[in-house]
Design an enzyme around this catalytic site. Structure first.
Site, PDB file in Angstrom:
ATOM      1  CG  ASP A  24      -1.753   1.225   1.355  1.00 29.34           C
ATOM      2  OD1 ASP A  24      -2.408   1.584   0.367  1.00 29.34           O
ATOM      3  OD2 ASP A  24      -1.746   1.839   2.433  1.00 29.34           O
ATOM      4  CG  ASP A  26      -1.893   7.286   0.934  1.00 34.98           C
ATOM      5  OD1 ASP A  26      -1.066   8.128   0.565  1.00 34.98           O
ATOM      6  OD2 ASP A  26      -2.947   7.048   0.308  1.00 34.98           O
TER       7      ASP A  26
END
Length: 247
Positions: A24, A26
């Site tokens: 991922d 963020d």
């Protein structure tokens, strides 16, 4: 460093047998989660205050209801969790306000890559492990470019690609499965690295061989929640994977 050989390079012990890694963006690769949370607080508080509601908690409520989700899904999930029944237009307005605030901060160049993550990425690339970044954000590519790490990834599936392909949002695993498809590795032989509860749940649902949770909050509660939602192991910083000792 406890490692396994992959060709002539070395692989961290926790990732033995892993043929690809999907991360991922963020909160895992870049520190942009804090910027997202601050933007959401301003946008949500603007909606809550006139209604006499308590302010948005950018730590607990962000992690439980918003983190890892698309803007519209996150806005709707939080407001519904508060017992509110906003119209579609109101949800879109809150999401648009948040987007404007986040974009302003992004353009200001206030987002960096986590040094520990960069160390792990370089080690995995040296070991010949394919890497993909996956994010519900349409700005993932721009974030990676600004942080100077876009070139470390073999594939990127962002919010724009997800919309184009009609992929459902997390906790559905479609985003991650598309990333492994592009890397040419089955999910069962790949690892997912996530900091969001919806993200680790997506990794579990997708049948990934390993789901690594990243606990940036560094609290027992968030660690427990990540494990409960599907993480096989939890670290506070990804550099920990490079220093694990043999059992």
């Amino acid at each position: 460093m406890s490692v396994e050989r992959s060709g002539t390079a070395r692989v961290p012990r926790a990732l033995r047998g892993t043929r690809a890694v999907v991360l991922d963006t963020d909160g895992v690769i870049t520190d942009s989660a804090r910027v997202h949370a601050a933007a959401w607080k301003t946008a949500f508080d603007g909606f809550l205050s006139p209604r006499g509601e308590r302010p948005f908690d950018p730590r607990d409520e962000y992690l439980r209801h918003v983190d890892g989700k698309s803007r519209l899904d996150g806005a709707a999930a939080f407001l519904e969790a508060r017992g509110l029944r906003p119209s579609e237009d109101e949800v879109r307005a809150v999401a648009a306000h948040k987007e404007l605030l986040f974009t302003e901060q992004l353009r200001a160049g206030s987002v960096d890559a986590y040094p520990g993550t960069v160390r792990l990425l370089r080690a995995l690339r040296s070991a010949g492990i394919p890497l993909a970044a996956a994010s519900a954000s349409c700005y993932a590519g721009e974030l990676l470019e600004h942080a100077g790490v876009r070139g470390l990834f073999d594939a990127l599936v962002d919010g724009g690609e997800a919309a184009r392909l009609g992929l459902p949002g997390k906790p559905d695993p479609a985003l991650f499965l598309e990333a492994t498809r592009r890397l040419g590795v089955p999910a069962g032989h790949a690892a997912v690295v996530e900091d969001a509860l919806a993200g680790v749940e997506a990794g579990r649902r997708g049948g990934f061989g390993l789901v690594v949770g990243v606990d940036r909050a560094r609290t027992p509660a968030t660690r427990t929640a990540l494990l409960k939602h599907g993480a096989d192991l939890v670290v506070e910083d990804l550099a920990e994977l490079l220093t694990q000792k043999e059992d």
